[in-house]
Design a protein around this motif. Structure first.
Motif, PDB file in Angstrom:
ATOM      1  N   ARG A 140      -2.747  11.857  19.342  1.00 19.06           N
ATOM      2  CA  ARG A 140      -3.588  11.892  18.140  1.00 19.06           C
ATOM      3  C   ARG A 140      -3.338  10.697  17.227  1.00 19.06           C
ATOM      4  O   ARG A 140      -4.216  10.271  16.479  1.00 19.06           O
ATOM      5  CB  ARG A 140      -3.303  13.181  17.360  1.00 19.06           C
ATOM      6  N   ARG A 141      -2.133  10.143  17.291  1.00 19.25           N
ATOM      7  CA  ARG A 141      -1.762   9.068  16.377  1.00 19.25           C
ATOM      8  C   ARG A 141      -2.685   7.853  16.449  1.00 19.25           C
ATOM      9  O   ARG A 141      -3.075   7.311  15.392  1.00 19.25           O
ATOM     10  CB  ARG A 141      -0.309   8.652  16.623  1.00 19.25           C
ATOM     11  N   PRO A 142      -3.074   7.382  17.626  1.00 17.45           N
ATOM     12  CA  PRO A 142      -3.943   6.197  17.680  1.00 17.45           C
ATOM     13  C   PRO A 142      -5.249   6.381  16.909  1.00 17.45           C
ATOM     14  O   PRO A 142      -5.708   5.452  16.230  1.00 17.45           O
ATOM     15  CB  PRO A 142      -4.190   6.024  19.185  1.00 17.45           C
ATOM     16  N   ASP A 143      -5.854   7.558  16.998  1.00 21.97           N
ATOM     17  CA  ASP A 143      -7.099   7.813  16.269  1.00 21.97           C
ATOM     18  C   ASP A 143      -6.876   7.760  14.765  1.00 21.97           C
ATOM     19  O   ASP A 143      -7.698   7.215  14.024  1.00 21.97           O
ATOM     20  CB  ASP A 143      -7.659   9.193  16.637  1.00 21.97           C
ATOM     21  N   ILE A 144      -5.756   8.332  14.326  1.00 28.49           N
ATOM     22  CA  ILE A 144      -5.460   8.349  12.893  1.00 28.49           C
ATOM     23  C   ILE A 144      -5.202   6.924  12.393  1.00 28.49           C
ATOM     24  O   ILE A 144      -5.719   6.507  11.353  1.00 28.49           O
ATOM     25  CB  ILE A 144      -4.231   9.238  12.615  1.00 28.49           C
ATOM     26  N   VAL A 145      -4.417   6.176  13.143  1.00 27.81           N
ATOM     27  CA  VAL A 145      -4.104   4.796  12.763  1.00 27.81           C
ATOM     28  C   VAL A 145      -5.376   3.956  12.711  1.00 27.81           C
ATOM     29  O   VAL A 145      -5.591   3.181  11.771  1.00 27.81           O
ATOM     30  CB  VAL A 145      -3.099   4.184  13.768  1.00 27.81           C
ATOM     31  N   GLN A 146      -6.231   4.102  13.703  1.00 29.26           N
ATOM     32  CA  GLN A 146      -7.483   3.343  13.777  1.00 29.26           C
ATOM     33  C   GLN A 146      -8.373   3.665  12.583  1.00 29.26           C
ATOM     34  O   GLN A 146      -9.037   2.781  12.029  1.00 29.26           O
ATOM     35  CB  GLN A 146      -8.222   3.674  15.074  1.00 29.26           C
ATOM     36  N   ARG A 147      -8.382   4.918  12.194  1.00 27.66           N
ATOM     37  CA  ARG A 147      -9.251   5.358  11.101  1.00 27.66           C
ATOM     38  C   ARG A 147      -8.716   4.969   9.729  1.00 27.66           C
ATOM     39  O   ARG A 147      -9.476   4.587   8.839  1.00 27.66           O
ATOM     40  CB  ARG A 147      -9.427   6.889  11.156  1.00 27.66           C
ATOM     41  N   LEU A 148      -7.409   5.051   9.534  1.00 27.99           N
ATOM     42  CA  LEU A 148      -6.839   4.874   8.205  1.00 27.99           C
ATOM     43  C   LEU A 148      -6.543   3.441   7.790  1.00 27.99           C
ATOM     44  O   LEU A 148      -6.770   3.064   6.641  1.00 27.99           O
ATOM     45  CB  LEU A 148      -5.532   5.680   8.093  1.00 27.99           C
ATOM     46  N   PHE A 149      -6.036   2.627   8.718  1.00 26.53           N
ATOM     47  CA  PHE A 149      -5.543   1.312   8.329  1.00 26.53           C
ATOM     48  C   PHE A 149      -6.573   0.189   8.448  1.00 26.53           C
ATOM     49  O   PHE A 149      -7.495   0.255   9.257  1.00 26.53           O
ATOM     50  CB  PHE A 149      -4.309   0.962   9.160  1.00 26.53           C
ATOM     51  N   VAL A 150      -6.372  -0.839   7.630  1.00 33.04           N
ATOM     52  CA  VAL A 150      -7.256  -2.000   7.674  1.00 33.04           C
ATOM     53  C   VAL A 150      -7.180  -2.599   9.075  1.00 33.04           C
ATOM     54  O   VAL A 150      -6.134  -2.564   9.727  1.00 33.04           O
ATOM     55  CB  VAL A 150      -6.856  -3.048   6.618  1.00 33.04           C
ATOM     56  N   SER A 151      -8.284  -3.150   9.536  1.00 26.75           N
ATOM     57  CA  SER A 151      -8.388  -3.614  10.923  1.00 26.75           C
ATOM     58  C   SER A 151      -7.318  -4.618  11.330  1.00 26.75           C
ATOM     59  O   SER A 151      -6.847  -4.600  12.471  1.00 26.75           O
ATOM     60  CB  SER A 151      -9.777  -4.213  11.158  1.00 26.75           C
ATOM     61  N   ASP A 152      -6.914  -5.501  10.420  1.00 23.04           N
ATOM     62  CA  ASP A 152      -5.945  -6.535  10.808  1.00 23.04           C
ATOM     63  C   ASP A 152      -4.500  -6.049  10.802  1.00 23.04           C
ATOM     64  O   ASP A 152      -3.579  -6.817  11.055  1.00 23.04           O
ATOM     65  CB  ASP A 152      -6.094  -7.777   9.918  1.00 23.04           C
ATOM     66  N   ARG A 153      -4.288  -4.728  10.535  1.00 20.73           N
ATOM     67  CA  ARG A 153      -2.931  -4.197  10.561  1.00 20.73           C
ATOM     68  C   ARG A 153      -2.786  -3.004  11.493  1.00 20.73           C
ATOM     69  O   ARG A 153      -1.713  -2.414  11.593  1.00 20.73           O
ATOM     70  CB  ARG A 153      -2.492  -3.799   9.147  1.00 20.73           C
ATOM     71  N   VAL A 154      -3.871  -2.641  12.163  1.00 22.75           N
ATOM     72  CA  VAL A 154      -3.843  -1.482  13.052  1.00 22.75           C
ATOM     73  C   VAL A 154      -2.769  -1.608  14.127  1.00 22.75           C
ATOM     74  O   VAL A 154      -1.957  -0.693  14.325  1.00 22.75           O
ATOM     75  CB  VAL A 154      -5.220  -1.259  13.703  1.00 22.75           C
ATOM     76  N   ASP A 155      -2.752  -2.701  14.850  1.00 19.20           N
ATOM     77  CA  ASP A 155      -1.783  -2.869  15.941  1.00 19.20           C
ATOM     78  C   ASP A 155      -0.347  -2.880  15.420  1.00 19.20           C
ATOM     79  O   ASP A 155       0.544  -2.239  15.982  1.00 19.20           O
ATOM     80  CB  ASP A 155      -2.061  -4.173  16.705  1.00 19.20           C
ATOM     81  N   GLU A 156      -0.121  -3.607  14.333  1.00 21.65           N
ATOM     82  CA  GLU A 156       1.223  -3.732  13.764  1.00 21.65           C
ATOM     83  C   GLU A 156       1.760  -2.379  13.295  1.00 21.65           C
ATOM     84  O   GLU A 156       2.866  -1.973  13.665  1.00 21.65           O
ATOM     85  CB  GLU A 156       1.178  -4.697  12.577  1.00 21.65           C
ATOM     86  N   LEU A 157       0.961  -1.679  12.492  1.00 23.54           N
ATOM     87  CA  LEU A 157       1.435  -0.412  11.948  1.00 23.54           C
ATOM     88  C   LEU A 157       1.459   0.688  12.998  1.00 23.54           C
ATOM     89  O   LEU A 157       2.306   1.583  12.960  1.00 23.54           O
ATOM     90  CB  LEU A 157       0.559   0.001  10.765  1.00 23.54           C
ATOM     91  N   GLY A 158       0.528   0.609  13.961  1.00 20.72           N
ATOM     92  CA  GLY A 158       0.543   1.596  15.032  1.00 20.72           C
ATOM     93  C   GLY A 158       1.823   1.493  15.844  1.00 20.72           C
ATOM     94  O   GLY A 158       2.438   2.506  16.199  1.00 20.72           O
ATOM     95  N   ALA A 159       2.242   0.258  16.129  1.00 18.27           N
ATOM     96  CA  ALA A 159       3.470   0.043  16.898  1.00 18.27           C
ATOM     97  C   ALA A 159       4.694   0.521  16.116  1.00 18.27           C
ATOM     98  O   ALA A 159       5.621   1.109  16.683  1.00 18.27           O
ATOM     99  CB  ALA A 159       3.612  -1.443  17.237  1.00 18.27           C
ATOM    100  N   LYS A 160       4.702   0.306  14.820  1.00 10.44           N
ATOM    101  CA  LYS A 160       5.838   0.727  14.003  1.00 10.44           C
ATOM    102  C   LYS A 160       5.916   2.248  13.925  1.00 10.44           C
ATOM    103  O   LYS A 160       7.007   2.832  13.934  1.00 10.44           O
ATOM    104  CB  LYS A 160       5.730   0.115  12.609  1.00 10.44           C
ATOM    105  N   LEU A 161       4.755   2.880  13.857  1.00 10.14           N
ATOM    106  CA  LEU A 161       4.756   4.342  13.824  1.00 10.14           C
ATOM    107  C   LEU A 161       5.238   4.902  15.155  1.00 10.14           C
ATOM    108  O   LEU A 161       5.952   5.900  15.203  1.00 10.14           O
ATOM    109  CB  LEU A 161       3.342   4.843  13.526  1.00 10.14           C
ATOM    110  N   ASP A 162       4.848   4.258  16.244  1.00 10.18           N
ATOM    111  CA  ASP A 162       5.301   4.709  17.565  1.00 10.18           C
ATOM    112  C   ASP A 162       6.820   4.631  17.670  1.00 10.18           C
ATOM    113  O   ASP A 162       7.467   5.520  18.235  1.00 10.18           O
ATOM    114  CB  ASP A 162       4.667   3.843  18.663  1.00 10.18           C
ATOM    115  N   ARG A 163       7.389   3.550  17.128  1.00 11.75           N
ATOM    116  CA  ARG A 163       8.844   3.407  17.182  1.00 11.75           C
ATOM    117  C   ARG A 163       9.532   4.406  16.246  1.00 11.75           C
ATOM    118  O   ARG A 163      10.590   4.946  16.561  1.00 11.75           O
ATOM    119  CB  ARG A 163       9.251   1.971  16.810  1.00 11.75           C
ATOM    120  N   ALA A 164       8.906   4.633  15.088  1.00 14.32           N
ATOM    121  CA  ALA A 164       9.495   5.558  14.118  1.00 14.32           C
ATOM    122  C   ALA A 164       9.517   6.982  14.656  1.00 14.32           C
ATOM    123  O   ALA A 164      10.515   7.696  14.552  1.00 14.32           O
ATOM    124  CB  ALA A 164       8.713   5.503  12.803  1.00 14.32           C
ATOM    125  N   TYR A 165       8.396   7.408  15.267  1.00  7.43           N
ATOM    126  CA  TYR A 165       8.309   8.766  15.815  1.00  7.43           C
ATOM    127  C   TYR A 165       8.659   8.729  17.296  1.00  7.43           C
ATOM    128  O   TYR A 165       7.861   9.100  18.152  1.00  7.43           O
ATOM    129  CB  TYR A 165       6.906   9.328  15.589  1.00  7.43           C
TER     130      TYR A 165
END
Length: 285
Positions: A140-165
């Motif tokens: 579910r996380r990829p959909d949430i990240v894609q929807r919430l974050f600005v386009s130029d930070r999706v990959d960066e923040l998605g990767a950080k969330l994956d490492r955090a969780y």
């Protein structure tokens, strides 16, 4: 769920900082503040019980994860200080008569107007999503990240969330690889915005503070992480991107919190049933 530190509101498990602009984004990590903020001792309590110690341990883990996720550069300036003049003053959150947004993406409201009120509505909805149980689920996380974050930070923040969780983090919460509790148990992470405040606003950006309360933990007869409530404030830095408000960074801190009442706590079955029967809201303001 808030990463750790003073970003990501309750000081969840982590914190992400934009090396280019001081943007802060808290992700899950253990600390004393955040949606999983420190659990406060009830009035009249004596020495901490084993369950209380366990809860505090889980809170620390959550905050640590968010702090890890939010780790990065940036000047770390206080996003709560704004230059919005009157906009920085507390204003009542009240119905305006305007129709709610009609759009929805990944179960999250979308299509917010390019106004201060639209920014507040977006921030309230995004705060709920960022501290939801779904953010812990890899599918579910990829959909949430894609929807919430600005386009130029999706990959960066998605990767950080994956490492955090990470797998280790989920294991400490008693969840499996898919972010689910064991059979017969229900993992709960639900946030309710109590009010919002705009501290900065321009035509293409806004900083909004969202005062929240919520319930977090695992409901079940044998749970070692009982469901508890918390109060925290999440600060979201928003940017107008792709025709909607998106998150460019976020942080969290404890409180303001009222005095705990002496009301009897519900048992695990009551809590699980309530979460299943009462749906959350998808629009505010």
């Amino acid at each position: 769920m808030s990463p750790g530190g003073d970003d990501y509101g309750h000081d969840y498990p982590g914190e992400v900082r934009d090396a280019g602009g001081g943007t802060r984004t808290h992700l899950p990590e253990g600390a004393a503040d955040g949606p999983y903020g420190a659990v406060r001792r009830a009035r009249g309590a004596g020495r901490p019980s084993r369950s209380m110690i366990t809860i505090v341990g889980v809170v620390v883990l959550l905050i640590a994860a968010i702090a890890f996720a939010n780790r990065g550069g940036g000047d770390g300036g206080d996003s709560g200080s704004g230059s919005g003049g009157d906009g920085a003053k507390a204003q009542p959150t009240a119905p305006t008569g305007e129709k709610p947004v009609a759009g929805s993406d990944a179960g999250i409201a979308s299509g917010f107007p390019k106004t201060e009120q639209g920014a507040q509505s977006a921030a309230a909805n995004y705060a709920v999503a960022l501290v939801s149980a779904d953010i812990l689920k890899p599918d579910r996380r990829p959909d949430i990240v894609q929807r919430l974050f600005v386009s130029d930070r999706v990959d960066e923040l998605g990767a950080k969330l994956d490492r955090a969780y990470s797998r280790d983090f989920l294991d400490k919460l008693g969840l499996d690889d898919n972010g689910n509790a064991e059979q017969g148990m229900t993992y709960i992470s639900r946030t309710t915005p109590v009010g919002t405040k705009v501290t900065e606003h321009s035509d293409a950006s806004a900083t909004v503070e969202v005062w929240c309360t919520g319930v977090f933990g695992t409901a079940g007869v044998s749970s070692t992480n009982p469901v508890a409530n918390d109060w925290f404030t999440m600060t979201l830095e928003l940017r107008w991107d792709g025709g909607d408000w998106k998150v460019d960074g976020f942080s969290q801190k404890d409180g303001p919190a009222p005095v705990n009442s002496d009301r009897r706590a519900s048992d695990a079955d009551e809590i699980s049933k309530a979460v299943e029967e009462y749906g959350g809201f998808t629009y505010a303001r």
